[in-house]
Design an enzyme around this catalytic site. Sequence first.
Site, short mmCIF file in Angstrom:
data_model
loop_
_atom_site.label_atom_id
_atom_site.label_comp_id
_atom_site.label_asym_id
_atom_site.label_seq_id
_atom_site.Cartn_x
_atom_site.Cartn_y
_atom_site.Cartn_z
N LYS A 33 49.99 23.85 39.23
CA LYS A 33 50.16 25.29 38.99
C LYS A 33 48.80 25.99 38.96
CE LYS A 33 52.40 24.73 35.03
NZ LYS A 33 52.58 23.28 34.88
N ARG A 181 40.24 15.38 30.52
CA ARG A 181 40.84 16.11 29.41
C ARG A 181 41.41 15.09 28.41
NH1 ARG A 181 44.78 20.66 31.81
NH2 ARG A 181 46.09 19.81 30.16
P1 AMP Z 1 48.34 22.87 30.04
O1 AMP Z 1 46.90 23.01 30.34
O2 AMP Z 1 49.15 24.04 30.54
O3 AMP Z 1 48.91 21.55 30.49
O4 AMP Z 1 48.51 22.89 28.45
C1 AMP Z 1 47.87 21.95 27.62
C2 AMP Z 1 48.53 21.92 26.25
O5 AMP Z 1 48.43 23.22 25.63
C3 AMP Z 1 50.02 21.62 26.27
O6 AMP Z 1 50.30 20.22 26.32
C4 AMP Z 1 50.47 22.26 24.96
O7 AMP Z 1 50.11 21.46 23.84
C5 AMP Z 1 49.62 23.51 24.91
N1 AMP Z 1 50.28 24.66 25.58
C6 AMP Z 1 49.91 25.28 26.75
N2 AMP Z 1 50.75 26.28 27.08
C7 AMP Z 1 51.69 26.30 26.09
C8 AMP Z 1 52.84 27.09 25.86
N3 AMP Z 1 53.22 28.06 26.71
N4 AMP Z 1 53.58 26.83 24.74
C9 AMP Z 1 53.23 25.87 23.87
N5 AMP Z 1 52.17 25.07 24.03
C10 AMP Z 1 51.39 25.27 25.13
#
Ligand code: AMP
Length: 238
Positions: A33, A181
């Site tokens: 994404k 990460r």
């Molecule tokens: P991402 O980089 O989008 O994979 O997000 C990394 C982490 O941030 C996720 O595993 C969640 O712990 C938290 N996170 C990101 N976006 C959200 C969201 N919309 N709602 C809740 N937690 C989020």
Amino acid sequence: MASSSVAAHSPIPEPKKFAPGPILLLGAPGVGKGTKAKELVSAWGIPQISTGDLLRANVGGGTPLGKQARAIMDRGELVSDDLVNQMVAERLKEPDTSAGYILDGFPRTLGQADWLDQHLGATPGSLPVIAVSIQVSYNQLLRRITGRRICPVCKSSYNIYLQPPKVDELCDLDGTPLTRRSDDTEEVFEERMRAYNSLTAPVVEHYRALGRFEQVNGEQPVSAVTAEVMQAVLRLRS
Ligand code: AMP
């Protein structure tokens, strides 16, 4: 006479800039994404709003929100809807969102989707959201996530299985040791997939049922996926 001379000196109107409104990019962790969002950002000059990036910036900056979010993120669980919704509400007040924006990683629960639908419904002049879901198989996602490496200096991204650097674990551009990460391990990936299947998959169904929704096969070369996402957005806004 006077009016024709004014007309002769009038600037040629610029072609109308495409204002796509709010775009949701949906899909499991690792479908790409973020990469696709960046392509749309450079094509249309609208911002990418990644809740993961906003949360990581808070964690890095040691803010109260970051302190609350850190342990939850490290376990691969979801941060509470209230915290994330509030963070998105603040970001959407910025003037750079007026022509549109790409939400990447939000909404991730039906609670967040309901909040967003209401928030946009109450925002004068806002277009309704359009949603594009990117599909990738579980095994491919696992390789993408556990192989992901990032240059902490220039932010270039690599994958040790799919797109390795020329020298092991070093950035091709500046030679900096690559980082991973903290949530890109297999164990955390499995937890994130559990969270995705139970909480976020229903969000995809919510937007599919509302219409203004398209699905794209994410297992093609990156440029083909990006082109399909862009065509989907154009169709959904036509
Ligand atoms: P991402 O980089 O989008 O994979 O997000 C990394 C982490 O941030 C996720 O595993 C969640 O712990 C938290 N996170 C990101 N976006 C959200 C969201 N919309 N709602 C809740 N937690 C989020």
